[in-house]
Design a protein around this motif. Structure first.
Motif, PDB file in Angstrom:
ATOM      1  N   SER A 124       0.171  -7.481  -2.874  1.00 31.86           N
ATOM      2  CA  SER A 124       0.393  -8.249  -3.852  1.00 31.86           C
ATOM      3  C   SER A 124       1.687  -8.273  -4.239  1.00 31.86           C
ATOM      4  CB  SER A 124      -0.637  -8.042  -5.218  1.00 31.86           C
ATOM      5  OG  SER A 124       0.011  -8.900  -6.165  1.00 31.86           O
ATOM      6  N   LEU A 125       2.604  -9.216  -4.918  1.00 27.27           N
ATOM      7  CA  LEU A 125       3.876  -9.372  -5.140  1.00 27.27           C
ATOM      8  C   LEU A 125       3.908  -8.472  -6.636  1.00 27.27           C
ATOM      9  CD1 LEU A 125       5.053 -12.516  -3.901  1.00 27.27           C
ATOM     10  CD2 LEU A 125       5.448 -10.210  -2.829  1.00 27.27           C
ATOM     11  N   GLU A 126       2.869  -8.466  -7.387  1.00 36.34           N
ATOM     12  CA  GLU A 126       2.850  -7.974  -8.580  1.00 36.34           C
ATOM     13  C   GLU A 126       3.406  -6.445  -8.638  1.00 36.34           C
ATOM     14  OE1 GLU A 126      -0.473  -6.498 -11.611  1.00 36.34           O
ATOM     15  OE2 GLU A 126      -1.122  -8.156 -10.432  1.00 36.34           O
ATOM     16  N   ARG A 127       4.224  -6.248  -9.356  1.00 35.33           N
ATOM     17  CA  ARG A 127       4.959  -4.952  -9.393  1.00 35.33           C
ATOM     18  C   ARG A 127       4.084  -3.756  -9.408  1.00 35.33           C
ATOM     19  NH1 ARG A 127       8.644  -3.555 -14.115  1.00 35.33           N
ATOM     20  NH2 ARG A 127       6.888  -3.555 -15.097  1.00 35.33           N
ATOM     21  N   GLY A 128       3.054  -3.822 -10.217  1.00 35.47           N
ATOM     22  CA  GLY A 128       2.116  -2.523 -10.173  1.00 35.47           C
ATOM     23  C   GLY A 128       1.388  -2.260  -8.947  1.00 35.47           C
ATOM     24  N   TRP A 129       0.920  -3.222  -8.187  1.00 37.19           N
ATOM     25  CA  TRP A 129       0.300  -2.708  -7.029  1.00 37.19           C
ATOM     26  C   TRP A 129       1.127  -2.316  -5.928  1.00 37.19           C
ATOM     27  CZ3 TRP A 129      -4.391  -2.441  -7.635  1.00 37.19           C
ATOM     28  CH2 TRP A 129      -5.085  -3.150  -8.819  1.00 37.19           C
ATOM     29  N   GLY A 130       2.416  -1.977  -6.041  1.00 37.47           N
ATOM     30  CA  GLY A 130       3.272  -1.384  -4.909  1.00 37.47           C
ATOM     31  C   GLY A 130       2.985   0.141  -5.260  1.00 37.47           C
ATOM     32  N   ASP A 131       2.373   0.743  -6.275  1.00 38.75           N
ATOM     33  CA  ASP A 131       2.319   1.902  -6.353  1.00 38.75           C
ATOM     34  C   ASP A 131       0.915   2.361  -5.889  1.00 38.75           C
ATOM     35  OD1 ASP A 131       2.060   4.488  -7.393  1.00 38.75           O
ATOM     36  OD2 ASP A 131       2.465   3.996  -9.676  1.00 38.75           O
ATOM     37  N   LYS A 132       0.937   3.285  -5.102  1.00 37.27           N
ATOM     38  CA  LYS A 132      -0.272   3.643  -4.325  1.00 37.27           C
ATOM     39  C   LYS A 132      -1.208   4.499  -5.371  1.00 37.27           C
ATOM     40  CE  LYS A 132       1.111   3.763   0.547  1.00 37.27           C
ATOM     41  NZ  LYS A 132       2.211   2.879   0.421  1.00 37.27           N
ATOM     42  N   LYS A 133      -0.761   4.975  -6.613  1.00 32.86           N
ATOM     43  CA  LYS A 133      -1.421   5.707  -7.480  1.00 32.86           C
ATOM     44  C   LYS A 133      -2.115   4.805  -8.412  1.00 32.86           C
ATOM     45  CE  LYS A 133       1.805   9.640  -7.519  1.00 32.86           C
ATOM     46  NZ  LYS A 133       2.526  10.489  -8.358  1.00 32.86           N
ATOM     47  N   ASN A 187     -12.154  -5.492  -1.443  1.00 35.02           N
ATOM     48  CA  ASN A 187     -13.456  -5.643  -0.811  1.00 35.02           C
ATOM     49  C   ASN A 187     -13.644  -4.488   0.317  1.00 35.02           C
ATOM     50  OD1 ASN A 187     -11.141  -6.525   0.956  1.00 35.02           O
ATOM     51  ND2 ASN A 187     -12.296  -8.255   1.604  1.00 35.02           N
ATOM     52  N   SER A 188     -14.736  -4.753   0.973  1.00 35.27           N
ATOM     53  CA  SER A 188     -15.221  -3.766   1.840  1.00 35.27           C
ATOM     54  C   SER A 188     -14.056  -3.624   3.081  1.00 35.27           C
ATOM     55  CB  SER A 188     -16.447  -4.149   2.686  1.00 35.27           C
ATOM     56  OG  SER A 188     -16.745  -3.236   3.807  1.00 35.27           O
ATOM     57  N   THR A 189     -13.538  -4.617   3.651  1.00 36.33           N
ATOM     58  CA  THR A 189     -12.563  -4.572   4.484  1.00 36.33           C
ATOM     59  C   THR A 189     -11.322  -3.639   4.166  1.00 36.33           C
ATOM     60  OG1 THR A 189     -13.374  -6.650   5.833  1.00 36.33           O
ATOM     61  CG2 THR A 189     -10.858  -5.671   6.147  1.00 36.33           C
ATOM     62  N   SER A 190     -10.753  -3.981   2.903  1.00 36.56           N
ATOM     63  CA  SER A 190      -9.613  -3.504   2.232  1.00 36.56           C
ATOM     64  C   SER A 190      -9.758  -1.765   2.367  1.00 36.56           C
ATOM     65  CB  SER A 190      -9.267  -4.054   1.067  1.00 36.56           C
ATOM     66  OG  SER A 190      -8.978  -5.272   0.863  1.00 36.56           O
ATOM     67  N   VAL A 191     -10.977  -1.448   1.980  1.00 37.02           N
ATOM     68  CA  VAL A 191     -11.247  -0.261   1.821  1.00 37.02           C
ATOM     69  C   VAL A 191     -11.511   0.646   3.381  1.00 37.02           C
ATOM     70  CG1 VAL A 191     -12.951   1.561   1.283  1.00 37.02           C
ATOM     71  CG2 VAL A 191     -12.504  -0.363  -0.181  1.00 37.02           C
ATOM     72  N   TRP A 192     -12.035  -0.406   4.439  1.00 39.07           N
ATOM     73  CA  TRP A 192     -12.367   0.134   5.872  1.00 39.07           C
ATOM     74  C   TRP A 192     -10.962   0.354   6.454  1.00 39.07           C
ATOM     75  CZ3 TRP A 192     -16.637   0.498   8.810  1.00 39.07           C
ATOM     76  CH2 TRP A 192     -16.376   0.570  10.345  1.00 39.07           C
ATOM     77  N   ASN A 193      -9.998  -0.418   6.142  1.00 40.92           N
ATOM     78  CA  ASN A 193      -8.769  -0.405   6.625  1.00 40.92           C
ATOM     79  C   ASN A 193      -7.798   0.628   5.733  1.00 40.92           C
ATOM     80  OD1 ASN A 193      -9.215  -2.287   8.442  1.00 40.92           O
ATOM     81  ND2 ASN A 193      -8.299  -4.001   7.114  1.00 40.92           N
ATOM     82  N   ASN A 194      -8.340   1.285   5.064  1.00 41.06           N
ATOM     83  CA  ASN A 194      -7.608   2.388   4.036  1.00 41.06           C
ATOM     84  C   ASN A 194      -6.357   1.716   3.535  1.00 41.06           C
ATOM     85  OD1 ASN A 194      -7.273   5.049   3.169  1.00 41.06           O
ATOM     86  ND2 ASN A 194      -6.162   5.922   4.862  1.00 41.06           N
ATOM     87  N   GLN A 195      -6.544   0.578   2.963  1.00 44.37           N
ATOM     88  CA  GLN A 195      -5.098  -0.120   2.277  1.00 44.37           C
ATOM     89  C   GLN A 195      -4.522   0.592   1.281  1.00 44.37           C
ATOM     90  OE1 GLN A 195      -5.699  -4.477   2.398  1.00 44.37           O
ATOM     91  NE2 GLN A 195      -4.507  -4.628   0.516  1.00 44.37           N
ATOM     92  N   GLY A 196      -3.365   0.993   1.136  1.00 51.57           N
ATOM     93  CA  GLY A 196      -2.846   1.753   0.161  1.00 51.57           C
ATOM     94  C   GLY A 196      -3.261   3.314   0.269  1.00 51.57           C
ATOM     95  N   GLY A 197      -3.965   3.809   1.168  1.00 53.69           N
ATOM     96  CA  GLY A 197      -4.768   5.058   1.116  1.00 53.69           C
ATOM     97  C   GLY A 197      -6.011   5.267   0.114  1.00 53.69           C
ATOM     98  N   ILE A 198      -6.570   3.877   0.088  1.00 51.90           N
ATOM     99  CA  ILE A 198      -7.787   4.053  -0.860  1.00 51.90           C
ATOM    100  C   ILE A 198      -8.778   4.773  -0.285  1.00 51.90           C
ATOM    101  CG2 ILE A 198      -8.429   1.839   0.099  1.00 51.90           C
ATOM    102  CD1 ILE A 198      -8.872   3.261  -3.700  1.00 51.90           C
ATOM    103  N   ALA A 199      -9.236   4.915   0.961  1.00 49.94           N
ATOM    104  CA  ALA A 199     -10.276   5.479   1.608  1.00 49.94           C
ATOM    105  C   ALA A 199      -9.996   6.897   1.269  1.00 49.94           C
ATOM    106  CB  ALA A 199     -10.461   4.914   2.979  1.00 49.94           C
TER     107      ALA A 199
END
Length: 552
Positions: free
Chosen positions: A341-350, A372-384
């Motif tokens: 997202s272009l929203e500033r806060g989402w650039g922070d992986k924390k 969603n499931s795919t975003s977690v599956w893809n480890n988006q931003g290191g979330i997984a």
């Protein structure tokens, strides 16, 4: 002979140590993941996949999320008046075979398969239904001949390229009720789940195609906006009544847009300045549903970051925590926006880990759901990776005593023995509880070298197994003295029984009441005296128990 353990002092000491070690990890916490099937967003991985590939992928998906702490999946089973199971009312979903109305090949029942695989892992399955959406984009989606938009075109309301079932028509309500009735009657789902789509988001101006319906069905001088809200209110109340009649143990949850109303428009509103609100623009008065007890949980889509200027995550969640009226609150998190997202806060992986911890620590919040499931599956931003730390111990579901507060009976005839495969624990199904429920799961707790497991410590949950399983093998060891085990029963609503200490060779089961802050009385017969001392000594060999003896 009776033996008494005074555990109070011991439990107080251990509790403090555990809280420090666990960093206040909860034993009960809802940890869900949304799995969208519309356009094969999350599952199937492709609309061209064979039935066998679909099954393999769903198993992989479940294993992946469970290994990262999830205890529930919220799977979209009806996205656009089409379904992912064989129905006598609606056609097969396009995502199942690539063509709406066509079953998977070779044929199988995806929903039945999904539920069984989910329950096999001790997880909950919530069936996600879009009640009114009929066609997502009339320019591109080819509907089959028996789709409701063709069999009842008079029920359809057009909005740009979107087609929805008109919520203002009473026959539409009855039709959707019939779909829900078929679903909840035929499948062992744990919850029915609605998302935020009731009336469409006003992205293209005011809705106009339902004005004739409003004039026909309005009450007195009711405004069209109040009439729309009344339509949705009566529909949700009707779903609640249907569940009470057909399956009263079923949970009913809704995931609305994150803002009910802004405080500028309503004294009861949240400290936000949102351009859309659930009440004013989607005509979903979710707060009213909670007040009336029509839904059991709410999972608002809090898809903005903590730095958002008009809808910041934390104060919006705080508002919801103060407006649940005794029902459960699960925070809805936008994993799909992390690092995108272009929203500033989402650039922070924390940002996302911080949101999850904030939700956990906020009073009145019972868990989280990730989209969603795919975003977690893809480890988006290191979330997984982060989830492995945040959800590092298992968790049971929060209880819903307004549905069912009666605990099941403890497992019967629990035995333990050593074998070449490991330590084997076997048990039998107990009798029905006072409310007629059998256990749905069994929970095995374990700790080391004779110490009695603390069933309030989630790190000591070794395994949650379904109620068609009556044996567990701990392959970590083949020596009975290496670990001590307790086993409990869970019912459909996650009420937990008293814990049972497995029966070692030649002596009886010991049922331990909860909590363990009072004296535990263990009755042993004389013939088991020698064997009882063996196990009792193992339980107290750390010298943290005090013991008194009383002879008959």
């Amino acid at each position: 002979m009776r033996i008494f353990f005074n555990l109070t002092l011991f439990v107080l000491l251990i509790t403090q140590l555990q809280l420090f070690a666990q960093n206040s990890l909860p034993k009960r916490e809802f940890r869900g993941v949304w799995v969208a099937t519309l356009n094969a967003i999350d599952w199937p991985f492709s609309e061209k996949d064979s039935a066998e590939q679909q099954r393999r992928d769903f198993i992989s998906l479940l294993n992946f999320h469970q290994n990262r702490g999830a205890n529930a999946v919220i799977v979209q089973v009806r996205s656009s008046a089409d379904v992912i199971y064989p129905s006598n009312i609606e056609p097969w979903a396009l995502s199942i075979s690539g063509q709406q109305g066509s079953p998977p090949k070779p044929f199988y029942d995806p929903l039945d398969f999904m539920i069984k695989e989910t329950h096999k892992r001790g997880m909950e399955f919530h069936a996600w239904v879009n009640p009114f959406r009929a066609v997502t984009n009339s320019q591109y989606v080819k509907v089959c001949e028996d789709h409701i938009s063709k069999t009842h075109p008079e029920w359809i309301m057009d909005y740009k390229t979107l087609k929805i079932l008109n919520p203002g028509i009473p026959e539409v309500h009855q039709y959707v009720y019939s779909v829900i009735d078929e679903l909840i009657s035929n499948y062992d789902i744990d919850a029915l789940h609605f998302d935020d789509y009731f009336y469409p988001y006003p992205d293209h101006g005011e809705i106009k195609s339902d004005r004739s319906t409003w004039k026909k069905y309005r009450v007195g001088n009711e405004s069209i906006r109040d009439w729309r809200r009344s339509n949705i209110n009566s529909f949700v109340e009707g779903v609640h009544q249907l569940i009470m009649e057909k399956k009263p143990s079923l949970k009913f949850g809704v995931s609305p847009f994150g803002v009910w109303r802004n405080e500028k428009e309503d004294i009861d509103g949240s400290p936000t300045r949102s351009g859309y609100t659930s009440y004013d623009h989607l005509y979903a008065d979710v707060r009213f549903w909670l007040i009336n007890g029509w839904v059991d949980y709410v999972a608002p889509q809090l898809y903005q970051s903590t730095q958002h200027r008009t809808i910041p995550f934390t104060p919006t969640l705080e508002w919801w925590s103060e407006n649940t009226f005794g029902k459960h609150l699960y925070a809805g998190h936008a994993v799909y926006r992390v690092d995108r997202s272009l929203e500033r806060g989402w650039g922070d992986k924390k940002e996302m880990p911080s949101q999850l911890i904030t939700a956990r620590n906020m009073k009145g919040v019972d868990g989280s759901i990730l989209y969603n499931s795919t975003s977690v599956w893809n480890n988006q931003g290191g979330i997984a990776d982060s989830l492995k730390s945040i959800y590092r111990t298992p968790a049971l579901m929060p209880r819903m005593p307004w549905i069912d507060g009666v605990a099941p009976h403890s497992p019967s005839n629990v035995k333990i023995m050593a074998s070449n495969q490991g330590v084997e624990i076997k048990w039998e199904m107990p009798q029905k509880a006072e409310d007629g429920d059998y256990p749905k799961y069994f929970v095995i707790y374990s700790t080391v070298r004779g110490k009695l497991p603390n069933i309030e410590d989630p790190s000591q949950i070794l395994k949650i197994v379904p109620n068609n399983c009556f044996e567990f093998i701990d392959k970590r060891t083949s020596r009975l003295e290496d670990y001590t085990y307790l086993i409990t029963s869970l019912d459909q609503l996650q009420n937990e029984s008293e814990a049972v200490l497995p029966q070692y060779p030649t002596f009886q089961n010991i049922i331990l009441p909860q909590p363990y802050t009072e004296n535990v009385v263990i009755d042993l017969n004389n013939s088991a005296l020698k064997a009882s001392w063996v196990i009792i000594n193992k339980l107290i060999d750390n010298e943290e128990f005090t013991m008194t003896k009383e002879f008959d």
